[in-house]
Design an enzyme around this catalytic site. Sequence first.
Site, PDB file in Angstrom:
ATOM      1  N   ARG A  16      28.355  28.970  12.533  1.00 35.65           N
ATOM      2  CA  ARG A  16      27.673  29.212  11.551  1.00 35.65           C
ATOM      3  C   ARG A  16      27.938  29.655  10.680  1.00 35.65           C
ATOM      4  NH1 ARG A  16      25.038  32.366   7.701  1.00 35.65           N
ATOM      5  NH2 ARG A  16      24.724  34.564   9.815  1.00 35.65           N
ATOM      6  N   HIS A 208      25.698  43.488  11.286  1.00 37.46           N
ATOM      7  CA  HIS A 208      26.329  42.416  10.874  1.00 37.46           C
ATOM      8  C   HIS A 208      27.959  42.249   9.549  1.00 37.46           C
ATOM      9  CE1 HIS A 208      26.026  37.774   9.347  1.00 37.46           C
ATOM     10  NE2 HIS A 208      26.421  38.057   8.976  1.00 37.46           N
ATOM     11  N   HIS A 210      31.127  41.289   7.502  1.00 37.82           N
ATOM     12  CA  HIS A 210      31.845  41.317   7.019  1.00 37.82           C
ATOM     13  C   HIS A 210      33.183  41.814   6.311  1.00 37.82           C
ATOM     14  CE1 HIS A 210      29.731  37.209   6.606  1.00 37.82           C
ATOM     15  NE2 HIS A 210      28.980  37.926   6.535  1.00 37.82           N
ATOM     16  N   CYS A 241      29.201  34.436   3.359  1.00 35.57           N
ATOM     17  CA  CYS A 241      28.003  33.650   2.501  1.00 35.57           C
ATOM     18  C   CYS A 241      27.740  33.097   1.011  1.00 35.57           C
ATOM     19  CB  CYS A 241      26.911  34.499   2.158  1.00 35.57           C
ATOM     20  SG  CYS A 241      25.519  33.432   1.835  1.00 35.57           S
ATOM     21  N   ASN A 250      33.255  36.538   8.151  1.00 36.26           N
ATOM     22  CA  ASN A 250      32.724  37.660   9.192  1.00 36.26           C
ATOM     23  C   ASN A 250      34.181  39.225   9.835  1.00 36.26           C
ATOM     24  OD1 ASN A 250      31.075  35.793   9.926  1.00 36.26           O
ATOM     25  ND2 ASN A 250      29.824  37.256   9.804  1.00 36.26           N
TER      26      ASN A 250
HETATM   27  P1  HMG Z   1      13.560  25.017  -1.985  1.00 30.94           P
HETATM   28  O1  HMG Z   1      14.422  24.359  -2.960  1.00 30.94           O
HETATM   29  O2  HMG Z   1      13.271  26.284  -2.566  1.00 30.94           O
HETATM   30  O3  HMG Z   1      12.919  24.173  -1.316  1.00 30.94           O
HETATM   31  O4  HMG Z   1      14.722  25.568  -1.534  1.00 30.94           O
HETATM   32  P2  HMG Z   1      11.673  23.770  -0.930  1.00 30.94           P
HETATM   33  O5  HMG Z   1      10.490  24.856  -0.129  1.00 30.94           O
HETATM   34  O6  HMG Z   1      11.327  24.391  -3.045  1.00 30.94           O
HETATM   35  O7  HMG Z   1      11.287  22.594  -0.525  1.00 30.94           O
HETATM   36  C1  HMG Z   1      12.133  21.428  -1.561  1.00 30.94           C
HETATM   37  C2  HMG Z   1      12.456  20.291  -1.072  1.00 30.94           C
HETATM   38  O8  HMG Z   1      13.775  20.468   0.476  1.00 30.94           O
HETATM   39  C3  HMG Z   1      11.419  19.701  -0.289  1.00 30.94           C
HETATM   40  O9  HMG Z   1      11.886  17.862   0.046  1.00 30.94           O
HETATM   41  C4  HMG Z   1      11.245  20.036   1.763  1.00 30.94           C
HETATM   42  O10 HMG Z   1      11.169  19.181   2.264  1.00 30.94           O
HETATM   43  C5  HMG Z   1      13.314  20.103   1.190  1.00 30.94           C
HETATM   44  P3  HMG Z   1      11.035  17.228  -0.635  1.00 30.94           P
HETATM   45  O11 HMG Z   1       9.464  17.575  -1.142  1.00 30.94           O
HETATM   46  O12 HMG Z   1      11.332  17.578  -1.927  1.00 30.94           O
HETATM   47  O13 HMG Z   1      11.308  16.027  -0.948  1.00 30.94           O
HETATM   48  N1  HMG Z   1      13.500  21.466   2.287  1.00 30.94           N
HETATM   49  C6  HMG Z   1      14.531  21.041   3.236  1.00 30.94           C
HETATM   50  N2  HMG Z   1      14.981  20.314   4.270  1.00 30.94           N
HETATM   51  C7  HMG Z   1      15.734  20.231   5.456  1.00 30.94           C
HETATM   52  N3  HMG Z   1      15.800  21.237   6.190  1.00 30.94           N
HETATM   53  C8  HMG Z   1      15.235  22.348   5.299  1.00 30.94           C
HETATM   54  C9  HMG Z   1      14.339  22.880   4.155  1.00 30.94           C
HETATM   55  N4  HMG Z   1      13.653  23.132   3.702  1.00 30.94           N
HETATM   56  C10 HMG Z   1      12.767  22.664   2.541  1.00 30.94           C
HETATM   57  N5  HMG Z   1      14.875  23.574   5.851  1.00 30.94           N
HETATM   58  C11 HMG Z   1      15.392  26.853   0.949  1.00 30.94           C
HETATM   59  C12 HMG Z   1      14.345  26.314  -0.099  1.00 30.94           C
HETATM   60  C13 HMG Z   1      15.526  27.877   1.300  1.00 30.94           C
HETATM   61  C14 HMG Z   1      15.802  26.227   1.479  1.00 30.94           C
HETATM   62  C15 HMG Z   1      17.172  26.842   0.270  1.00 30.94           C
HETATM   63  O14 HMG Z   1      17.527  27.690  -0.190  1.00 30.94           O
HETATM   64  C16 HMG Z   1      18.087  26.988   1.191  1.00 30.94           C
HETATM   65  O15 HMG Z   1      18.157  25.453   1.535  1.00 30.94           O
HETATM   66  N6  HMG Z   1      18.604  27.912   1.166  1.00 30.94           N
HETATM   67  C17 HMG Z   1      19.318  28.617   2.589  1.00 30.94           C
HETATM   68  C18 HMG Z   1      20.858  28.819   2.004  1.00 30.94           C
HETATM   69  C19 HMG Z   1      21.615  29.583   3.154  1.00 30.94           C
HETATM   70  O16 HMG Z   1      21.801  28.973   3.668  1.00 30.94           O
HETATM   71  N7  HMG Z   1      22.611  30.217   2.557  1.00 30.94           N
HETATM   72  C20 HMG Z   1      23.511  31.227   4.024  1.00 30.94           C
HETATM   73  C21 HMG Z   1      23.426  31.524   4.355  1.00 30.94           C
HETATM   74  S1  HMG Z   1      22.481  33.144   4.730  1.00 30.94           S
HETATM   75  C22 HMG Z   1      23.587  34.344   4.887  1.00 30.94           C
HETATM   76  O17 HMG Z   1      25.169  33.941   5.195  1.00 30.94           O
HETATM   77  C23 HMG Z   1      23.803  35.848   5.368  1.00 30.94           C
HETATM   78  C24 HMG Z   1      23.962  35.764   6.520  1.00 30.94           C
HETATM   79  O18 HMG Z   1      25.010  35.927   7.484  1.00 30.94           O
HETATM   80  C25 HMG Z   1      24.025  38.031   6.990  1.00 30.94           C
HETATM   81  C26 HMG Z   1      24.210  38.205   5.692  1.00 30.94           C
HETATM   82  O19 HMG Z   1      25.571  38.103   6.096  1.00 30.94           O
HETATM   83  O20 HMG Z   1      23.879  39.257   5.333  1.00 30.94           O
HETATM   84  C27 HMG Z   1      22.464  35.805   7.600  1.00 30.94           C
HETATM   85 MG    MG Z   2      26.633  36.183   7.090  1.00 34.11          MG
END
Ligand code: HMG
Ligand code: MG
Length: 304
Positions: A16, A208, A210, A241, A250
């Site tokens: 992931r 966690h 990095h 990220c 990481n």
């Molecule tokens: P948004 O555009 O604000 O979503 O995104 P929304 O709720 O307004 O929905 C818009 C459209 O997206 C809708 O479709 C939803 O159905 C669809 P429409 O009605 O317009 O056809 N939708 C989805 N489709 C598929 N899967 C979903 C989903 N949700 C809504 N889950 C959202 C908000 C959170 C979805 C977006 O901002 C996003 O996907 N962000 C993810 C970013 C990400 O993955 N970042 C990296 C991971 S975090 C990380 O790495 C840190 C960590 O490792 C810890 C650390 O290191 O500190 C965990």
């Molecule tokens: Mg991370």
Amino acid sequence: MGRWPDCVQIKEVGPRDGLQNEKKQVTTADKVAWIDMLSESGVQEIEYSSFVHPKWVPQLSDAHDVGRQIKRQPGVRYSALVPNMKGLELALEAGIDGASVFMSASESHNQKNINKTIDDTYPVLSEVISEAKKVNKHVTGYVSTVFDCPYEGKIKPEAVIRVCDELLDAGVDDLSLGDTIGTAVPSQVEALLDVVLTRYPKDKVIMHYHDTRGMAIANIMTSMSYGITRFDSSVGGLGGCPYAPGAAGNVATNDILYLMHGMGIETGIDERILHDAALFMQNKLGKTLPSKSLVYEVADQQLV
Ligand code: HMG
Ligand code: MG
């Protein structure tokens, strides 16, 4: 227990956190074969993918197929990142034992990463947590940018506590505290853990790290000196990220194994399998992975 623990628990987040930041798209079949290798290693938890919006993280747009195709080993918890109810529905269809919800201690990173303010995120995650708990899933709450934020600089422990309190009140089983951009030094870890561990039991806290500045192992040692025994890491040191500019991967699982096994601390993980898994993904990505011990293991092998 003496100064160091007898054993630690590692969550493998390479499939992931690792792959979400790689430019090269890895095929679903290769991801599945790789996760199946990791499943044989003795690791207790694998975060196999992410059910975020596929446009935000296209590298993991095949999360559903991956979840359906991996061979699940008894004793391994298969978890995935879930941002909202839509993500939870998809993840439950694909099969998860655990849901990892996530948000940030810093307002700007939260907005860049999940398109919502911190306050607007709580009700979204609260619903995900309670629905996941209703169907007996383990829920981990990631808190990102607990030390430094790429947009706001230093983050105060109070900002971290505010988010942790909300997530625990909403029902998460444990918290994973993220050095998202890999810039923290041990004195920052001490300052945070001094506060965190007066509020929450040690076994609820996962660190966690990095490894952008090469400080992750020092930070793990500092965390262990506080009694923390749970860490996230990524095979070969893959990752980062996509919404945290400059963040490297990481800490490498291979490096943690070298450290722990060298110190006589058990992980339950077979170093040889992890080594092969790192080389497998290195070949698929066509680039050298950052793990230090991996480089030496390969060199040692060539000498034999
Ligand atoms: P948004 O555009 O604000 O979503 O995104 P929304 O709720 O307004 O929905 C818009 C459209 O997206 C809708 O479709 C939803 O159905 C669809 P429409 O009605 O317009 O056809 N939708 C989805 N489709 C598929 N899967 C979903 C989903 N949700 C809504 N889950 C959202 C908000 C959170 C979805 C977006 O901002 C996003 O996907 N962000 C993810 C970013 C990400 O993955 N970042 C990296 C991971 S975090 C990380 O790495 C840190 C960590 O490792 C810890 C650390 O290191 O500190 C965990
Ligand atoms: Mg991370």
